[in-house]
Enzyme design. Structure first.
Site, PDB file in Angstrom:
ATOM      1  N   SER A 259       0.873  -1.172   0.000  1.00 51.82           N
ATOM      2  CA  SER A 259       0.000   0.000   0.000  1.00 51.82           C
ATOM      3  C   SER A 259       0.902   1.212   0.000  1.00 51.82           C
ATOM      4  O   SER A 259       2.064   1.122   0.423  1.00 51.82           O
ATOM      5  CB  SER A 259      -0.896   0.007   1.243  1.00 51.82           C
TER       6      SER A 259
ATOM      7  N   TYR B 255      -2.087  -0.666  10.538  1.00 54.47           N
ATOM      8  CA  TYR B 255      -2.195  -1.143   9.160  1.00 54.47           C
ATOM      9  C   TYR B 255      -0.941  -0.781   8.373  1.00 54.47           C
ATOM     10  O   TYR B 255      -0.369  -1.635   7.684  1.00 54.47           O
ATOM     11  CB  TYR B 255      -3.427  -0.545   8.484  1.00 54.47           C
TER      12      TYR B 255
END
Length: 285
Positions: free
Chosen positions: A141, A155
């Site tokens: 990501s 995360y």
């Protein structure tokens, strides 16, 4: 299952393929005639997505179980005979400030996002080394390079971890003719930020107004308005697999480069501003 003997196309193994980037990828691959093995927590979700096709092997797999991953990869080898491209796509977003997330919430996010791909790599690597070819694509990501999003620290840390071991994996696999690519997607218009995909903290702390603000922004404003098309991402993955020398780091999507440039600028300034102090530790001759 009986063994499929004639192979004329690359075999792709895609985890977390029932939704998001994985779902669009396997649909595109199948439309172009590739052999595809895809995994999800529920096999039926994959069949509902693309139907039953001769070159498609839908599988139930728990990425957090090394034994289940090992069994699944062996099933793919038995069916297709080999694996050429591995896409570690399974993962989810755990929202919450670092303090407010319980140990169990943090552990679960690491189990899926960090240890899950490691289970896949550990069990597929022997086959790739033996055939001396292959391409491992790990989906991180932009949050695996930039972590200053309040409420997304855990995360992001899972994706930073993936970035760390992927860099090492790239040089470890290179002598065997195996390529490794770490993809940092920006914001893509998938269901990644939907309620069934993004987890919010079980016990939020009221004081973290900044975390709640960023959380609400992602769930209510960014969700559904992301600037990138996941179907076009599928094309990008296929093009990367065709490159003779694919990159180790690939920042994907409109807006991703801006995040990178800002982070690089911050790091360069931090280095310059504190260089004298940082190097004051040297042992004098």
């Amino acid at each position: 299952m009986t063994k499929k003997t004639q192979q004329t196309e690359k075999v792709w193994f895609v985890t977390g393929a029932s939704k998001g980037l994985g779902a669009d990828l396997i649909q595109r691959l199948l439309s172009e005639g590739y052999q595809v093995a895809a995994t999800s927590r529920k096999r039926q979700a994959l069949i509902d997505l693309v139907g039953e096709q001769e070159n498609f092997l839908p599988l139930t797999m728990d990425v957090t179980s090394n034994e289940d991953v090992k069994r699944t990869i062996q099933e793919v080898i038995d069916w297709f005979g080999h694996i050429d491209v591995v896409v570690n796509n399974a993962g989810y977003s755990q929202i919450g400030a670092v303090e407010e997330l319980a140990a169990e919430e943090v552990q679960k996010n690491f189990d899926v996002n960090v240890f899950g791909p490691l289970n896949v790599i550990r069990n597929v690597a022997p086959y790739l080394r033996e055939q001396r070819s292959g391409h491992i694509i790990n989906i991180a990501s932009i949050g695996g390079f930039v972590g200053d999003f309040p409420g997304f620290g855990i995360y992001c840390s899972t994706k930073f971890a993936m970035a760390g071991y992927t860099e090492a994996l790239a040089v470890e696999m290179a002598p065997f003719g195996i390529h490794t690519t770490l993809v940092y997607p920006g914001y893509f218009r998938t269901n990644f930020l939907e309620k069934d995909s993004a987890m919010v903290p079980a016990n939020p702390i009221e004081a973290y107004a900044n975390a709640r603000e960023v959380e609400a922004q992602h769930l209510n404003q960014i969700n559904g308005n992301q600037p990138n098309d996941p179907k076009k991402a599928a094309t990008v993955f296929i093009e990367l697999s065709k490159q003779e020398r694919p990159p180790v780091h690939f920042f994907m999507g409109v807006g991703a480069s801006e995040f990178v440039k800002t982070k690089v600028g911050i790091i360069e300034k931090a280095l310059t501003d504190n260089l004298e102090l940082a190097e004051s530790t040297g042992i004098e001759a």
